[in-house]
Design an enzyme around this catalytic site. Structure first.
Site, PDB file in Angstrom:
ATOM      1  NE  ARG A 179      62.794 -54.595  45.813  1.00 10.13           N
ATOM      2  CZ  ARG A 179      63.013 -55.797  45.307  1.00 10.13           C
ATOM      3  NH1 ARG A 179      63.060 -55.976  44.015  1.00 10.13           N
ATOM      4  NH2 ARG A 179      63.162 -56.813  46.109  1.00 10.13           N
TER       5      ARG A 179
ATOM      6  NE  ARG B   1      59.639 -60.239  44.053  1.00 12.13           N
ATOM      7  CZ  ARG B   1      60.171 -60.118  45.253  1.00 12.13           C
ATOM      8  NH1 ARG B   1      60.428 -61.177  45.979  1.00 12.13           N
ATOM      9  NH2 ARG B   1      60.470 -58.914  45.738  1.00 12.13           N
TER      10      ARG B   1
END
Ligand code: ADP
Length: 190
Positions: free
Chosen positions: A138, A127
């Protein structure tokens, strides 16, 4: 009744939430999916969220809390709602506890897998926010901001750990069992 799915990016909680919802007739709310669809449609909310998501940062609490509160208000008493990707901060968890029917979360499932497994899965998924550098960010946001929720739910006695470093089917079996024991504590084998 509300169940929270906790875990790092790439751990497979979205996959499991979708399968469990389909198999059991439960509702599944993925805040990441909602945000991506807002971005695709170019809504004002999507415009605001996009810059945070592209960097691998969290979208501000206020935006997220309103999004989820709307959905919780629409719940029927018999509904089971799986929350995937929310809460991600203590402030979100606290406002969820206030908004939840009866002020309680029935359970929190914590999905675990080694970082090497998460990175491999995320890079394979490809993605836009899954590039090597952003996903390391993240993962660190998860460790610093979201993982403290694991002990928070543990202290409330509603945490169940799931070993997510196994096949989708094996993990699904554990999830079904864990939810059944949360829903009907007296029938549990433990
Ligand atoms: P993954 O499944 O890889 O963990 P998600 O699809 O759940 O990722 O979320 C993608 C992005 O959407 C996050 O990196 C974050 O920017 C934003 N996001 C989703 N849920 C929240 C939330 N509860 N609070 C803040 N930001 C969120």
């Amino acid at each position: 009744m509300i169940l929270v799915l906790l875990g790092p990016p790439g751990v497979g909680k979205g996959t499991q939430a979708a399968r469990a919802a389909e198999a059991q007739g439960w509702h599944h709310l993925s805040t990441g999916e909602i945000l991506r669809s807002e971005v695709e449609q170019g809504t004002p909310l999507g415009e605001e969220a996009r810059s945070y998501m592209d960097r691998g940062d969290l979208v501000p609490d206020e935006v997220m809390v309103n999004m989820v509160a709307k959905r919780i208000r629409a719940m029927e008493p018999k509904d089971v709602l799986l929350l995937d990707g929310f809460p991600r901060t203590l402030a979100q968890a606290e406002s969820l506890a206030e908004a939840a029917p009866g002020g309680a979360i029935a359970g929190a499932l914590y999905f675990r897998a080694p970082d090497s497994v998460l990175e491999a899965r995320l890079l394979a998924r490809g993605r836009e926010d899954d590039s090597a550098e952003i996903l390391r960010h993240r993962l660190s946001v998860f460790r610093e901001t979201t993982r403290p929720l694991v002990s928070w739910y543990q202290e409330q006695g509603v945490l169940v750990e799931v070993d997510a470093d196994r096949s989708i089917e094996e993990v699904e079996k554990d999830v079904t069992q864990a939810v059944a024991s949360l829903l009907h504590p007296s029938n549990s084998a433990h």
